[in-house]
Write an enzyme that holds these catalytic residues in place. Structure first.
Site, mmCIF file in Angstrom:
data_model
loop_
_atom_site.group_PDB
_atom_site.id
_atom_site.type_symbol
_atom_site.label_atom_id
_atom_site.label_comp_id
_atom_site.label_asym_id
_atom_site.label_seq_id
_atom_site.Cartn_x
_atom_site.Cartn_y
_atom_site.Cartn_z
ATOM 1 N N ARG A 105 -0.032 10.517 1.354
ATOM 2 C CA ARG A 105 0.080 10.520 2.803
ATOM 3 C C ARG A 105 1.459 11.017 3.215
ATOM 4 O O ARG A 105 2.478 10.463 2.787
ATOM 5 C CB ARG A 105 -0.150 9.097 3.327
ATOM 6 N N THR A 109 3.605 13.007 9.288
ATOM 7 C CA THR A 109 2.377 13.329 10.043
ATOM 8 C C THR A 109 1.291 12.277 9.823
ATOM 9 O O THR A 109 0.316 12.228 10.572
ATOM 10 C CB THR A 109 1.815 14.687 9.593
ATOM 11 N N ASP A 201 -3.980 -4.537 -3.058
ATOM 12 C CA ASP A 201 -3.923 -3.126 -3.432
ATOM 13 C C ASP A 201 -4.692 -2.937 -4.739
ATOM 14 O O ASP A 201 -4.279 -3.427 -5.790
ATOM 15 C CB ASP A 201 -2.461 -2.694 -3.601
ATOM 16 N N ASP A 204 -2.688 -1.264 -7.654
ATOM 17 C CA ASP A 204 -1.702 -2.176 -8.252
ATOM 18 C C ASP A 204 -2.380 -3.238 -9.089
ATOM 19 O O ASP A 204 -1.916 -3.589 -10.175
ATOM 20 C CB ASP A 204 -0.881 -2.866 -7.148
HETATM 21 N N1 URA Z 1 -6.169 0.368 -0.447
HETATM 22 C C1 URA Z 1 -6.126 -0.749 -1.197
HETATM 23 O O1 URA Z 1 -5.898 -0.685 -2.397
HETATM 24 N N2 URA Z 1 -6.358 -1.938 -0.600
HETATM 25 C C2 URA Z 1 -6.616 -2.055 0.705
HETATM 26 O O2 URA Z 1 -6.839 -3.164 1.182
HETATM 27 C C3 URA Z 1 -6.655 -0.875 1.477
HETATM 28 C C4 URA Z 1 -6.427 0.319 0.868
#
Ligand code: URA
Length: 210
Positions: A105, A109, A201, A204
């Site tokens: 990302r 922008t 995430d 992660d």
């Molecule tokens: N990406 C992720 O890994 N977790 C989220 O909650 C949103 C996007």
């Protein structure tokens, strides 16, 4: 597939998903559960694949037996979290062709920018299944599918573990022809774009990074 959104509510999927959501689930267990769930999701996303017949010999007699028709399907992992889903799907469909789409990302922008794109040839003749565990804002999924369509893909499905209502709506607006298969439609996105209640995430948690 006729439905735009399919939620796989199989008890084993829902049980495993609960374990994945828990904060204290280890990286190793998280990855293993994702692999297991991805096979149920793959089962669902492929349940109406076209079939043909082939003449085979069983030990007893000849028969006309069903086999998958057409070109090998293409699995497209949206990096990096897509790779966690890809492994399990590939176990179920080992002859699938595999591609990768990498997007980041742009912080100014906020638009997704492509940094890697490598996909199998003849996408136009294949069922293309794009995989990404989290359909959150939908920005990267929509951008990835834009790129796949530019490369010729016509028959695309999207496989994710969790979806947000916002992400589903965004996908439906941009790509109404792309059915989504997921294990859960969660409540909403928070101000940081995380799915709530979600699981954090996904990248992660599956790779042990922070
Ligand atoms: N990406 C992720 O890994 N977790 C989220 O909650 C949103 C996007």
């Amino acid at each position: 597939m006729t439905q735009h959104l399919t939620i796989v509510d199989h008890p084993l999927v829902q049980h495993k998903l609960t374990l994945m959501r828990e904060r204290d689930t280890s990286t190793a267990v998280f990855r293993q559960l994702l692999r297991e769930i991805s096979q149920f999701l793959a089962y669902e996303v492929t349940r109406d694949l076209p079939m043909t017949k082939r003449t085979i010999d069983t030990p007893l007699q000849e028969m006309e037996a069903p086999v998958l028709a057409g070109k090998k399907l293409a699995l497209i992992s949206i990096l990096r979290a897509g790779n966690g889903l890809l492994d399990g799907v590939l176990e179920l469909i080992p002859s699938a062709r595999v591609g990768f789409v990498g997007l980041y990302r742009d912080e100014e922008t906020l638009e997704p920018v492509q940094y890697y794109f490598k996909v199998p040839e003849s996408l136009e003749d294949r069922l293309v299944i794009a995989v990404d565990p989290m359909l959150a804002t939908g920005n990267s999924s929509v951008a990835a599918i834009d790129l796949l369509k530019k490369s010729g893909a016509k028959n695309i499905r999207f496989l994710c573990l969790l979806a947000s209502p916002e992400g589903v709506a965004r996908m439906k607006e941009a790509h109404p022809d792309v059915p989504i298969v997921t294990a859960s439609l969660d409540s909403h996105l928070n101000e940081k774009g995380y799915i709530v209640p979600g699981l954090g995430d996904a990248g992660d948690r599956m790779f042990g990074t922070k």
